[in-house]
Write a protein that holds these residues in place. Structure first.
Motif, PDB file in Angstrom:
ATOM      1  N   GLU A  61       2.166  -9.842   4.396  1.00  0.00           N
ATOM      2  CA  GLU A  61       1.850  -9.846   2.847  1.00  0.00           C
ATOM      3  C   GLU A  61       0.436  -9.213   2.652  1.00  0.00           C
ATOM      4  O   GLU A  61       0.318  -8.635   1.635  1.00  0.00           O
ATOM      5  N   ASP A  62      -0.402  -9.211   3.642  1.00  0.00           N
ATOM      6  CA  ASP A  62      -1.545  -8.723   3.464  1.00  0.00           C
ATOM      7  C   ASP A  62      -1.299  -7.041   3.331  1.00  0.00           C
ATOM      8  O   ASP A  62      -2.250  -6.346   2.564  1.00  0.00           O
ATOM      9  N   ARG A  63      -0.539  -6.703   4.092  1.00  0.00           N
ATOM     10  CA  ARG A  63      -0.310  -4.952   4.202  1.00  0.00           C
ATOM     11  C   ARG A  63       0.389  -4.689   2.770  1.00  0.00           C
ATOM     12  O   ARG A  63      -0.134  -3.720   2.177  1.00  0.00           O
ATOM     13  N   PHE A  64       1.122  -5.732   2.229  1.00  0.00           N
ATOM     14  CA  PHE A  64       1.786  -5.402   0.968  1.00  0.00           C
ATOM     15  C   PHE A  64       0.523  -5.502  -0.202  1.00  0.00           C
ATOM     16  O   PHE A  64       0.516  -4.705  -1.064  1.00  0.00           O
ATOM     17  N   GLU A  66      -2.470  -4.764   0.038  1.00  0.00           N
ATOM     18  CA  GLU A  66      -3.271  -3.672   0.243  1.00  0.00           C
ATOM     19  C   GLU A  66      -2.546  -2.522  -0.417  1.00  0.00           C
ATOM     20  O   GLU A  66      -3.208  -1.568  -1.020  1.00  0.00           O
ATOM     21  N   ALA A  67      -1.423  -2.394  -0.014  1.00  0.00           N
ATOM     22  CA  ALA A  67      -0.659  -1.066  -0.701  1.00  0.00           C
ATOM     23  C   ALA A  67      -0.556  -1.332  -2.076  1.00  0.00           C
ATOM     24  O   ALA A  67      -0.701  -0.143  -2.877  1.00  0.00           O
ATOM     25  N   LEU A  68      -0.672  -2.608  -2.778  1.00  0.00           N
ATOM     26  CA  LEU A  68      -0.702  -2.538  -4.348  1.00  0.00           C
ATOM     27  C   LEU A  68      -1.961  -2.063  -4.658  1.00  0.00           C
ATOM     28  O   LEU A  68      -1.955  -1.188  -5.708  1.00  0.00           O
ATOM     29  N   GLN A  69      -3.054  -2.532  -3.994  1.00  0.00           N
ATOM     30  CA  GLN A  69      -4.466  -1.799  -4.642  1.00  0.00           C
ATOM     31  C   GLN A  69      -4.316  -0.322  -4.263  1.00  0.00           C
ATOM     32  O   GLN A  69      -5.105   0.207  -4.965  1.00  0.00           O
ATOM     33  N   ASP A  70      -3.895   0.177  -3.356  1.00  0.00           N
ATOM     34  CA  ASP A  70      -3.974   1.675  -3.014  1.00  0.00           C
ATOM     35  C   ASP A  70      -3.303   2.530  -4.318  1.00  0.00           C
ATOM     36  O   ASP A  70      -3.595   3.466  -4.357  1.00  0.00           O
ATOM     37  N   ILE A  71      -2.060   1.822  -4.492  1.00  0.00           N
ATOM     38  CA  ILE A  71      -1.352   2.296  -5.778  1.00  0.00           C
ATOM     39  C   ILE A  71      -2.177   2.406  -7.255  1.00  0.00           C
ATOM     40  O   ILE A  71      -1.819   3.415  -8.030  1.00  0.00           O
ATOM     41  N   GLY A  72      -3.128   1.377  -7.278  1.00  0.00           N
ATOM     42  CA  GLY A  72      -3.571   1.312  -8.430  1.00  0.00           C
ATOM     43  C   GLY A  72      -3.794  -0.020  -9.024  1.00  0.00           C
ATOM     44  O   GLY A  72      -4.361  -0.200 -10.163  1.00  0.00           O
ATOM     45  N   PHE A  73      -3.122  -1.115  -8.275  1.00  0.00           N
ATOM     46  CA  PHE A  73      -2.925  -2.517  -8.957  1.00  0.00           C
ATOM     47  C   PHE A  73      -4.183  -3.270  -8.616  1.00  0.00           C
ATOM     48  O   PHE A  73      -4.652  -3.148  -7.391  1.00  0.00           O
ATOM     49  N   GLU A  74      -4.629  -4.095  -9.466  1.00  0.00           N
ATOM     50  CA  GLU A  74      -5.514  -5.022  -9.152  1.00  0.00           C
ATOM     51  C   GLU A  74      -4.604  -6.238  -8.856  1.00  0.00           C
ATOM     52  O   GLU A  74      -3.621  -6.463  -9.475  1.00  0.00           O
ATOM     53  N   THR A  75      -4.959  -6.963  -7.703  1.00  0.00           N
ATOM     54  CA  THR A  75      -4.182  -7.916  -7.224  1.00  0.00           C
ATOM     55  C   THR A  75      -4.605  -9.468  -7.737  1.00  0.00           C
ATOM     56  O   THR A  75      -5.994  -9.609  -7.214  1.00  0.00           O
ATOM     57  N   LYS A  76      -3.982 -10.193  -7.969  1.00  0.00           N
ATOM     58  CA  LYS A  76      -4.284 -11.602  -8.269  1.00  0.00           C
ATOM     59  C   LYS A  76      -3.356 -12.443  -7.583  1.00  0.00           C
ATOM     60  O   LYS A  76      -2.189 -12.498  -7.531  1.00  0.00           O
TER      61      LYS A  76
END
Length: 165
Positions: A61-64, A66-76
């Motif tokens: 999940e931590d890799r997931f 980080e991948a979301l953030q790399d794509i351009g999503f802010e994660t909550k």
């Protein structure tokens, strides 16, 4: 219904839990969040992209996140709650709704990436405020009341080769 035009300011709110379970139950695959974000924005001006995720202590999940953030999503991120009887609960319905209402004054369009019917009242509210609402979800697991109140609906299942990994 307002048309899509290049100057529109867009917020993309992705209910990762809902998308994950829909993609897994129907296709046994995962969502391609880069393709999802690209389709949601469609040449418009991205104001915010937020992915609402649940921390379940799984190994990747931590890799997931980080991948979301790399794509351009802010994660909550919200931790899953386990109750005394062993049941578990975690959802972002209230958080997503509050963010959508807060962002409504700053965007022309809100793209909700979820099939959860609980968001139909939010859609009605946003549309009443003059915000275009688009929903992206898998039709076979999207609530009819949500699809019916959106200005536009994108069935991720129609282009599963694009939206699934």
């Amino acid at each position: 219904m307002a048309p899509i035009h290049a100057g529109q300011r867009v917020a993309v709110l992705a209910d990762a839990q809902n998308l994950y379970h829909s993609a897994q139950s129907v296709y046994s695959q995962n969502i391609d969040y880069a393709a999802l974000l690209e389709k949601a924005v469609q040449e418009r001006e991205l104001t915010r992209a937020i992915a609402y995720v649940i921390r379940a202590q799984s190994e990747d999940e931590d890799r997931f996140f980080e991948a979301l953030q790399d794509i351009g999503f802010e994660t909550k991120i919200k931790d899953i709650k386990t109750f005394g009887d062993g049941s578990k609960k975690a959802d972002w319905d209230v958080g997503m709704s509050l963010d959508a209402v807060t962002l409504a004054d700053h965007v022309d369009t809100v793209v909700l990436c979820t099939g959860d019917g609980d968001f139909s009242r939010l859609c009605n509210h946003l549309r009443h405020e003059g915000v275009r609402v688009e929903v992206m979800a898998f039709e076979e697991s999207a609530a009819d009341e949500l699809v019916d109140v959106a200005d536009a609906f994108v069935d991720l299942g129609e282009r599963d080769e694009t939206f699934l990994l």
